[in-house]
Design an enzyme around this catalytic site. Structure first.
Site, short mmCIF file in Angstrom:
data_model
loop_
_atom_site.label_atom_id
_atom_site.label_comp_id
_atom_site.label_asym_id
_atom_site.label_seq_id
_atom_site.Cartn_x
_atom_site.Cartn_y
_atom_site.Cartn_z
N LYS A 60 -6.57 3.88 8.06
CA LYS A 60 -5.64 4.73 7.48
C LYS A 60 -6.28 6.27 7.49
CE LYS A 60 -3.70 1.30 4.79
NZ LYS A 60 -3.41 0.76 3.44
N SER B 39 0.94 -1.13 0.20
CA SER B 39 0.07 -0.09 -0.13
C SER B 39 1.02 1.46 -0.05
CB SER B 39 -0.99 0.09 1.22
OG SER B 39 -0.41 -0.07 2.42
#
Length: 418
Positions: free
Chosen positions: A367, A324
């Site tokens: 996140k 990611s």
């Protein structure tokens, strides 16, 4: 799942969860067949990678995101604080048992923890997905309050006994000679005294670059406009997921001039930060694409032919892995190659392909919360994750400007071409 000389639970579960044979499961301890065909099994795990593949195929996966700060504070106020205070003898119990109706509102004249202190406790001391460590911290606070109350009551008891003995010896003592000690005081846990109960914060900051947050704006020499500092050239804020929730990760790239080489290097020369194999592959992909992208926007650039590169991800004692950080690594390499700093207060997450496609990732809620804690105002996400962002509660999305990317060119135009 543990495996020892006592047996392998995974093998037993494989047989239990197989509808073709669980109607006659034989327990080797009882040595009798048991029909489990009508039983619904619910299994929990913090990390699905530890579950054997054949067993995982027989399960239906339901992924649950962890609690955010607001949810943890609400759980603490409604359930955990009344529960741990009652167990420590700090609350009045109904009929000798804890009352389920107890709440923070019922404790106005009792020892309590205010909401701001609970918020700080969750933010700086307890960042796991659940509330187990939060409950342990509250139990620690309750025990200290109980100890202080007991000490005060013991001191008051001895003080009152001294007064009684003196009055027996001297029936008419001066009024000002002794004063009966007051009743034990009420203990309120606040932001100011929280450290007295739980010690120094475990998580003191979310960013190692303080000038990247809105609180560090500076005025220019004319004192008329605000100048927001950005990251240094080559530094980008990525977003990562972990069992403790989301956290910002900073990708740092430094360059060292070397003799010009027509061929150039095949990859980043030095990679540090205890990166896993998947993350190292992301570095190689990011490097190849960055070389191609820089040559497309500046055909005269010879940067990658005349520099050695060192890519580092801070907190080297913590192992990191996953794809990611792909667009963050690419942006870091392009930033150092073009000598442009990233736009202030921007965080990003997303996997990158060799052709510059931005691919979806997981853990969007965690996140986004990590980006808010670190002071980011803009978050770059893969377009395929728009649905995950739309499903977030409104209070999570407040103050965040989200952009959804399909190609890396969109990332460059937003954060570097400014």
């Amino acid at each position: 799942l543990g495996r020892s000389y006592n047996g392998d639970p995974a093998s037993a579960l494989l047989e239990l969860l197989d509808p073709n044979q669980n109607s006659s499961f034989v327990d080797h301890y009882l040595d009798i067949p048991v029909d489990f065909s009508g039983v619904l099994f619910v299994c929990t795990a913090n990390d699905e990678s530890t579950i054997p593949g054949p067993l995982l195929d027989r399960m239906e996966m339901i992924r649950l995101s962890g609690y955010d700060i607001k949810e943890k504070v609400a759980i603490a106020e409604r359930y955990l604080v009344p529960k741990v205070f009652a167990e420590s003898g700090l609350m009045v119990k109904n009929g000798g048992e804890s009352s389920n109706s107890n709440s923070m509102e019922d404790m106005k004249e009792m020892d309590d923890i205010d909401s701001a202190a609970l918020h700080l406790l969750v933010k700086n001391y307890s960042r796991e997905s659940g509330v187990r460590s939060l409950e342990k911290l509250l139990e620690k606070i309750a025990r200290k309050i109980a100890f202080r109350r007991a000490s005060e009551m013991d001191a008051n008891k001895h003080s009152n006994m001294d007064v009684a003995c003196f009055e027996q010896l001297f029936p008419y003592p001066p009024i000002s000679t002794f004063e009966v000690a007051p009743a034990p005081k009420i203990h309120h846990v606040t932001v100011d005294n929280l450290e007295e109960y739980v010690g120094k914060p475990l998580y003191q900051q979310d960013t190692i670059y303080q000038n990247a947050t809105p609180s560090d704006d500076e005025t220019d020499s004319s004192n008329t406009t605000k100048v927001v500092k950005g990251f240094p050239v080559g530094v980008v804020m990525g977003l990562a997921w972990s069992p403790l929730g989301g956290s910002p990760i900073f990708i740092e790239t430094a360059c060292i001039p070397v003799a010009y080489s027509e061929r150039g290097s095949d990859s980043v020369n030095v990679i540090t930060g205890q990166l896993g194999s998947v993350m190292k592959e992301s570095v190689n992909i990011a490097y190849t694409f960055a070389k191609q992208f820089v040559s497309s926007i500046d055909r005269e650039s010879k940067f990658f032919n005349s520099h050695q590169l060192h890519l580092h991800v801070p907190e080297g004692a913590v192992s990191k892995d996953g794809p990611s950080a792909g667009i963050a690594m690419t942006t870091s390499l392009i930033s150092i190659a073009t000598n442009k700093s990233v736009k202030p207060n921007v965080a990003m997450t997303g996997e990158i392909s060799l052709t510059g496609k931005v691919l979806p990732v997981g853990g969007i809620k965690e996140k986004v919360l990590a980006a808010k804690r670190a002071g980011a105002l803009t978050v770059l996400l893969p377009a395929a994750n728009k649905r995950d962002f739309d499903e977030l509660p409104e209070y999570v999305k407040v103050g965040i400007e989200a952009h959804f990317m399909t190609e890396y060119k969109q990332v460059y135009d937003l954060v570097l071409n400014h």
